[in-house]
Design a protein around this motif. Structure first.
Motif, PDB file in Angstrom:
ATOM      1  N   SER A 282     -56.538 -30.697  19.186  1.00  0.00           N
ATOM      2  CA  SER A 282     -56.169 -30.740  17.772  1.00  0.00           C
ATOM      3  C   SER A 282     -56.460 -32.132  17.236  1.00  0.00           C
ATOM      4  CB  SER A 282     -54.689 -30.395  17.583  1.00  0.00           C
ATOM      5  OG  SER A 282     -53.876 -31.346  18.252  1.00  0.00           O
ATOM      6  N   VAL A 283     -56.607 -32.229  15.922  1.00  0.00           N
ATOM      7  CA  VAL A 283     -56.882 -33.524  15.309  1.00  0.00           C
ATOM      8  C   VAL A 283     -55.628 -34.143  14.708  1.00  0.00           C
ATOM      9  CG1 VAL A 283     -59.297 -32.995  14.837  1.00  0.00           C
ATOM     10  CG2 VAL A 283     -57.549 -32.436  13.132  1.00  0.00           C
ATOM     11  N   ALA A 284     -54.541 -33.406  14.736  1.00  0.00           N
ATOM     12  CA  ALA A 284     -53.291 -33.898  14.160  1.00  0.00           C
ATOM     13  C   ALA A 284     -52.121 -33.460  15.022  1.00  0.00           C
ATOM     14  CB  ALA A 284     -53.122 -33.375  12.734  1.00  0.00           C
ATOM     15  N   PRO A 285     -51.045 -34.235  15.068  1.00  0.00           N
ATOM     16  CA  PRO A 285     -49.872 -33.835  15.844  1.00  0.00           C
ATOM     17  C   PRO A 285     -49.137 -32.682  15.183  1.00  0.00           C
ATOM     18  CG  PRO A 285     -49.428 -35.851  14.631  1.00  0.00           C
ATOM     19  CD  PRO A 285     -50.887 -35.558  14.445  1.00  0.00           C
ATOM     20  N   LYS A 286     -48.326 -32.012  15.973  1.00  0.00           N
ATOM     21  CA  LYS A 286     -47.438 -30.948  15.505  1.00  0.00           C
ATOM     22  C   LYS A 286     -48.197 -29.753  14.920  1.00  0.00           C
ATOM     23  CE  LYS A 286     -43.592 -34.097  14.645  1.00  0.00           C
ATOM     24  NZ  LYS A 286     -42.587 -34.589  13.670  1.00  0.00           N
TER      25      LYS A 286
ATOM     26  N   GLN B  66     -65.104 -32.898  11.038  1.00  0.00           N
ATOM     27  CA  GLN B  66     -65.572 -34.280  11.129  1.00  0.00           C
ATOM     28  C   GLN B  66     -65.552 -34.802  12.561  1.00  0.00           C
ATOM     29  OE1 GLN B  66     -66.847 -35.957   8.366  1.00  0.00           O
ATOM     30  NE2 GLN B  66     -66.599 -33.888   7.560  1.00  0.00           N
ATOM     31  N   GLN B  67     -64.629 -34.301  13.363  1.00  0.00           N
ATOM     32  CA  GLN B  67     -64.451 -34.844  14.710  1.00  0.00           C
ATOM     33  C   GLN B  67     -65.108 -34.019  15.802  1.00  0.00           C
ATOM     34  OE1 GLN B  67     -60.480 -36.221  15.642  1.00  0.00           O
ATOM     35  NE2 GLN B  67     -60.660 -35.619  17.782  1.00  0.00           N
ATOM     36  N   ALA B  68     -65.148 -32.706  15.643  1.00  0.00           N
ATOM     37  CA  ALA B  68     -65.570 -31.818  16.730  1.00  0.00           C
ATOM     38  C   ALA B  68     -67.082 -31.762  16.866  1.00  0.00           C
ATOM     39  CB  ALA B  68     -65.017 -30.417  16.490  1.00  0.00           C
ATOM     40  N   ALA B  69     -67.514 -31.515  18.098  1.00  0.00           N
ATOM     41  CA  ALA B  69     -68.929 -31.286  18.366  1.00  0.00           C
ATOM     42  C   ALA B  69     -69.228 -29.800  18.213  1.00  0.00           C
ATOM     43  CB  ALA B  69     -69.282 -31.757  19.780  1.00  0.00           C
ATOM     44  N   GLU B  70     -70.400 -29.473  17.694  1.00  0.00           N
ATOM     45  CA  GLU B  70     -70.774 -28.074  17.481  1.00  0.00           C
ATOM     46  C   GLU B  70     -71.191 -27.417  18.796  1.00  0.00           C
ATOM     47  OE1 GLU B  70     -73.753 -28.175  14.452  1.00  0.00           O
ATOM     48  OE2 GLU B  70     -72.285 -28.528  12.859  1.00  0.00           O
ATOM     49  N   PRO B  71     -71.022 -26.091  18.910  1.00  0.00           N
ATOM     50  CA  PRO B  71     -70.365 -25.177  17.976  1.00  0.00           C
ATOM     51  C   PRO B  71     -68.847 -25.361  18.013  1.00  0.00           C
ATOM     52  CG  PRO B  71     -70.966 -23.988  19.955  1.00  0.00           C
ATOM     53  CD  PRO B  71     -71.524 -25.375  20.110  1.00  0.00           C
ATOM     54  N   ILE B  72     -68.198 -25.089  16.903  1.00  0.00           N
ATOM     55  CA  ILE B  72     -66.777 -25.371  16.755  1.00  0.00           C
ATOM     56  C   ILE B  72     -65.998 -24.063  16.668  1.00  0.00           C
ATOM     57  CG2 ILE B  72     -65.030 -26.558  15.369  1.00  0.00           C
ATOM     58  CD1 ILE B  72     -67.397 -28.223  14.202  1.00  0.00           C
ATOM     59  N   LYS B  73     -65.074 -23.878  17.594  1.00  0.00           N
ATOM     60  CA  LYS B  73     -64.204 -22.701  17.585  1.00  0.00           C
ATOM     61  C   LYS B  73     -62.796 -23.138  17.207  1.00  0.00           C
ATOM     62  CE  LYS B  73     -66.748 -19.870  20.890  1.00  0.00           C
ATOM     63  NZ  LYS B  73     -66.673 -19.085  22.142  1.00  0.00           N
ATOM     64  N   ILE B  74     -62.255 -22.515  16.178  1.00  0.00           N
ATOM     65  CA  ILE B  74     -60.970 -22.910  15.630  1.00  0.00           C
ATOM     66  C   ILE B  74     -59.957 -21.780  15.791  1.00  0.00           C
ATOM     67  CG2 ILE B  74     -59.743 -23.461  13.483  1.00  0.00           C
ATOM     68  CD1 ILE B  74     -62.275 -24.945  12.600  1.00  0.00           C
ATOM     69  N   VAL B  75     -58.765 -22.130  16.253  1.00  0.00           N
ATOM     70  CA  VAL B  75     -57.656 -21.189  16.320  1.00  0.00           C
ATOM     71  C   VAL B  75     -56.630 -21.626  15.279  1.00  0.00           C
ATOM     72  CG1 VAL B  75     -55.810 -20.223  17.728  1.00  0.00           C
ATOM     73  CG2 VAL B  75     -58.022 -20.721  18.765  1.00  0.00           C
ATOM     74  N   LEU B  76     -56.341 -20.755  14.320  1.00  0.00           N
ATOM     75  CA  LEU B  76     -55.336 -21.074  13.310  1.00  0.00           C
ATOM     76  C   LEU B  76     -53.936 -20.813  13.863  1.00  0.00           C
ATOM     77  CD1 LEU B  76     -56.870 -19.613  10.016  1.00  0.00           C
ATOM     78  CD2 LEU B  76     -56.932 -21.968  10.844  1.00  0.00           C
ATOM     79  N   ASN B  77     -53.047 -21.752  13.614  1.00  0.00           N
ATOM     80  CA  ASN B  77     -51.670 -21.624  14.069  1.00  0.00           C
ATOM     81  C   ASN B  77     -50.728 -21.700  12.872  1.00  0.00           C
ATOM     82  OD1 ASN B  77     -49.625 -21.307  15.922  1.00  0.00           O
ATOM     83  ND2 ASN B  77     -49.478 -23.495  16.380  1.00  0.00           N
ATOM     84  N   LYS B  78     -49.550 -21.087  13.047  1.00  0.00           N
ATOM     85  CA  LYS B  78     -48.512 -21.090  12.007  1.00  0.00           C
ATOM     86  C   LYS B  78     -49.025 -20.472  10.702  1.00  0.00           C
ATOM     87  CE  LYS B  78     -46.360 -25.110  14.142  1.00  0.00           C
ATOM     88  NZ  LYS B  78     -45.851 -26.486  13.992  1.00  0.00           N
ATOM     89  N   VAL B  79     -49.732 -19.375  10.854  1.00  0.00           N
ATOM     90  CA  VAL B  79     -50.247 -18.649   9.692  1.00  0.00           C
ATOM     91  C   VAL B  79     -49.111 -17.882   9.015  1.00  0.00           C
ATOM     92  CG1 VAL B  79     -51.821 -16.830   8.943  1.00  0.00           C
ATOM     93  CG2 VAL B  79     -52.532 -18.455  10.719  1.00  0.00           C
ATOM     94  N   GLN B  80     -49.031 -17.956   7.702  1.00  0.00           N
ATOM     95  CA  GLN B  80     -48.016 -17.254   6.937  1.00  0.00           C
ATOM     96  C   GLN B  80     -48.580 -15.955   6.369  1.00  0.00           C
ATOM     97  OE1 GLN B  80     -44.910 -18.515   7.027  1.00  0.00           O
ATOM     98  NE2 GLN B  80     -45.781 -20.176   8.292  1.00  0.00           N
TER      99      GLN B  80
END
Length: 207
Positions: free
Chosen positions: A21-25, A158-172
């Motif tokens: 992750s790029v940010a805490p919490k 901005q930080q990750a190297a490609e290809p970038i796989k993202i998991v969304l957390n705390k989705v409302q």
């Protein structure tokens, strides 16, 4: 004697997944345990390695945590820190010494031991939160945990190297996933919200 290097490394290559992750919490550790639980339920043997080995783990307390300082100092083997909960093996704990504050020689010593330990596992999942500048082991796959907000998506791109796989957390319930996907495509053609694992609505549900 500490820091002895084995003459020959094992040949088995488990699948190594780094969860970052790029940010805490953002719930990175919760996602790690959810992924591990999914694999264990499918009959796979899994090891979680907490890269913040020197800091308190947010979910499970390692019963052998008192050994962490001596392990990081090279006085005891790393395998003494392997603990198990809900069928998942893990190395995590608490110490005044941070894994990433060690010297290169000390980190190499831990890395070589970890390379031996993972030979008996199908999957190794690295808990690599924002405090970690890079993964402790080379990973076959990198997953980035983001909150469902554009700022986190932008910072990840901005930080990750490609290809970038993202998991969304705390989705409302009112989160517009389609809108986030469109924004993601505007940022990068090689980034996607990962469909390999379910989108998490509440990370505490899985612990």
């Amino acid at each position: 004697m500490p820091f002895l290097v084995p003459e020959k490394l094992p040949q088995h290559n488990p699948v190594v997944i780094a969860v970052r992750s790029v940010a805490p919490k953002t719930g990175c550790t919760s996602i790690v345990w959810k992924i591990a639980a999914d694999y264990v339920q499918n009959g796979k043997k899994v090891l979680i390695f907490d890269e913040l080995l020197g800091l308190p783990n947010t979910h499970y307390k390692n019963k052998n945590e008192q050994l962490i300082p001596s392990v990081l100092a090279g006085e005891n083997p790393l395998n003494q820190l392997v603990d198990t909960v809900q069928g998942i093996d893990f190395i995590a704990g608490q110490s005044l010494t941070n894994l990433h504050s060690l010297s290169n020689q000390e980190k190499s010593h831990i890395r070589i031991q970890l390379t031996h330990i993972i030979q008996s596992y199908d999957y190794v999942i690295l808990d690599s939160p924002s405090q970690c500048s890079e993964s402790f082991l080379p990973a076959n796959e990198m997953l980035w945990v983001c909150l469902p907000i554009k700022e986190h998506l932008f910072n990840t791109i901005q930080q990750a190297a490609e290809p970038i796989k993202i998991v969304l957390n705390k989705v409302q319930q009112d989160t517009n996933i389609a809108n986030l996907n469109l924004y993601l495509k505007q940022l990068s053609n090689n980034a996607q919200i990962s469909r390999q694992f379910p989108i998490i609505q509440n990370d505490k549900d899985f612990i």
